[in-house]
Scaffold this motif. Structure first.
Motif, PDB file in Angstrom:
ATOM      1  N   SER A 241       0.841  -1.194   0.000  1.00  0.00           N
ATOM      2  CA  SER A 241       0.000   0.000   0.000  1.00  0.00           C
ATOM      3  C   SER A 241       0.878   1.247   0.000  1.00  0.00           C
ATOM      4  O   SER A 241       2.028   1.222   0.428  1.00  0.00           O
ATOM      5  CB  SER A 241      -0.910   0.017   1.227  1.00  0.00           C
ATOM      6  OG  SER A 241      -0.138   0.024   2.423  1.00  0.00           O
ATOM      7  N   THR A 242       0.274   2.341  -0.493  1.00  0.00           N
ATOM      8  CA  THR A 242       0.909   3.652  -0.448  1.00  0.00           C
ATOM      9  C   THR A 242       0.251   4.446   0.668  1.00  0.00           C
ATOM     10  O   THR A 242      -0.960   4.658   0.662  1.00  0.00           O
ATOM     11  CB  THR A 242       0.749   4.387  -1.789  1.00  0.00           C
ATOM     12  OG1 THR A 242       1.355   3.620  -2.824  1.00  0.00           O
ATOM     13  CG2 THR A 242       1.402   5.751  -1.731  1.00  0.00           C
ATOM     14  N   ASN A 243       1.052   4.897   1.628  1.00  0.00           N
ATOM     15  CA  ASN A 243       0.516   5.491   2.854  1.00  0.00           C
ATOM     16  C   ASN A 243       1.052   6.912   3.010  1.00  0.00           C
ATOM     17  O   ASN A 243       2.271   7.116   3.075  1.00  0.00           O
ATOM     18  CB  ASN A 243       0.929   4.652   4.056  1.00  0.00           C
ATOM     19  CG  ASN A 243       0.587   3.184   3.856  1.00  0.00           C
ATOM     20  OD1 ASN A 243      -0.552   2.774   4.045  1.00  0.00           O
ATOM     21  ND2 ASN A 243       1.586   2.398   3.457  1.00  0.00           N
ATOM     22  N   PRO A 244       0.167   7.929   3.077  1.00  0.00           N
ATOM     23  CA  PRO A 244       0.602   9.327   3.116  1.00  0.00           C
ATOM     24  C   PRO A 244       0.812   9.822   4.549  1.00  0.00           C
ATOM     25  O   PRO A 244       0.326   9.240   5.519  1.00  0.00           O
ATOM     26  CB  PRO A 244      -0.557  10.063   2.454  1.00  0.00           C
ATOM     27  CG  PRO A 244      -1.762   9.238   2.815  1.00  0.00           C
ATOM     28  CD  PRO A 244      -1.292   7.813   2.879  1.00  0.00           C
ATOM     29  N   ILE A 245       1.528  10.944   4.656  1.00  0.00           N
ATOM     30  CA  ILE A 245       1.696  11.673   5.909  1.00  0.00           C
ATOM     31  C   ILE A 245       2.064  13.102   5.565  1.00  0.00           C
ATOM     32  O   ILE A 245       2.725  13.354   4.544  1.00  0.00           O
ATOM     33  CB  ILE A 245       2.783  11.035   6.805  1.00  0.00           C
ATOM     34  CG1 ILE A 245       2.791  11.688   8.184  1.00  0.00           C
ATOM     35  CG2 ILE A 245       4.166  11.131   6.164  1.00  0.00           C
ATOM     36  CD1 ILE A 245       3.697  10.988   9.188  1.00  0.00           C
ATOM     37  N   SER A 246       1.621  14.072   6.384  1.00  0.00           N
ATOM     38  CA  SER A 246       1.931  15.484   6.138  1.00  0.00           C
ATOM     39  C   SER A 246       1.921  16.238   7.458  1.00  0.00           C
ATOM     40  O   SER A 246       1.348  15.778   8.453  1.00  0.00           O
ATOM     41  CB  SER A 246       0.931  16.107   5.158  1.00  0.00           C
ATOM     42  OG  SER A 246      -0.388  16.016   5.688  1.00  0.00           O
ATOM     43  N   ALA A 247       2.568  17.419   7.438  1.00  0.00           N
ATOM     44  CA  ALA A 247       2.612  18.248   8.646  1.00  0.00           C
ATOM     45  C   ALA A 247       3.033  19.658   8.270  1.00  0.00           C
ATOM     46  O   ALA A 247       3.700  19.886   7.242  1.00  0.00           O
ATOM     47  CB  ALA A 247       3.582  17.667   9.668  1.00  0.00           C
TER      48      ALA A 247
END
Length: 278
Positions: A241-247
């Motif tokens: 799976s492709t799993n995002p994160i941001s901040a």
């Protein structure tokens, strides 16, 4: 009487003849030996040298009474010359040292109070020059703090990079070494080798990343100066799976920002983007 003398002469002549014959025979024998062995002609018989005792005595006396006294006188003369030269050089050096000492004493005829006054005068002159240079710089760089802040806000900083090869990073710091775009970053080599973004221009930054992995339900996070500021995790249902994160984060000079993950990550499909928004 005459007959006895004649007999004696005949005897001596016969004896001499016999000796000559013996010598002739020895020469003939030697000649025959040389014919048989040619190398014998290079061999020499020992030669006996008759030493004249009178001549030897005269040579010894000459050495004893002429040469030896000459050598003794020469050595004494050389020693005397060296001694005189040494004392002359020593006296000259001592005179020069005394002269320089007297010169120094006249030049450094100064007490502690005078030294303190000279130091204070030099310090005051230095402070005056520093103040004058500071005022000159202030007039030449006539710029306010507000203008500097505006320049910092207008500075553009951004980077987009991806993982170059699939792996599990041993220390958990994900390295995005394949840089596709960057602006306003001078330490890109550090970013590509360590995986950590080092802030050069303070401001408000936005970071976004996506991790492609086959590991299920594995958490990862964004860290500022090794402190977690955002969490995410991989999918728990699919094999990959492709799993995002941001901040969004406020960074000061020398602050660091990186993505931390302890599971296997596929390269090329795992990337990170960062930009300064204000």
């Amino acid at each position: 009487m005459a007959s006895s003398r004649i007999e004696m002469d005949d005897y001596e002549n016969a004896t001499k003849l016999e000796e000559d014959l013996e010598i002739y025979e020895e020469i003939e024998t030697a000649h025959e030996d040389i014919k048989k062995d040619p190398m014998l002609k290079f061999q020499t018989a020992p030669v006996t040298i008759n030493k004249d005792p009178v001549l030897l005595l005269s040579v010894k006396k000459w050495l004893q009474f002429v040469l030896l006294p000459l050598l003794i006188v020469s050595l004494l003369s050389i020693s005397l010359i060296l001694t005189v030269a040494y004392f002359a050089l020593y006296a000259d050096l001592e005179a020069k040292m005394e002269k320089r000492y007297a010169y120094l004493m006249t030049k450094q005829d100064i007490n502690a109070t005078a030294v303190h006054a000279i130091v204070n005068e030099a310090r005051a002159e230095l402070e005056f020059k520093m103040e004058r240079n500071y005022a000159f710089l202030m007039t030449k760089q006539n710029i306010s703090a507000t203008e500097i802040h505006a320049l910092v806000n207008e500075a553009r900083v951004a980077v987009t990079a991806c993982v170059s090869s699939s792996k599990t990073f041993s220390d958990g710091v994900v390295i995005f070494s394949n840089v596709f775009f960057q602006v306003g970053i001078t330490n890109s080599n550090t970013f590509k080798s360590s995986g950590k973004f080092v802030c050069e221009i303070p401001g408000l930054y936005f970071i976004s990343a996506h991790i492609y992995t086959k590991t299920q339900t594995s958490s990862f996070d964004v860290r500022k100066n090794n402190n977690v500021i955002a969490y995410s995790a991989s999918d728990s249902t699919s094999a990959a799976s492709t799993n995002p994160i941001s901040a969004v984060v406020e960074l000061q000079l020398k602050d660091t920002l990186h993505l931390h993950a302890g599971h296997y990550i596929y390269g090329t499909h795992s990337c990170r983007s960062l930009m300064k928004v204000k």
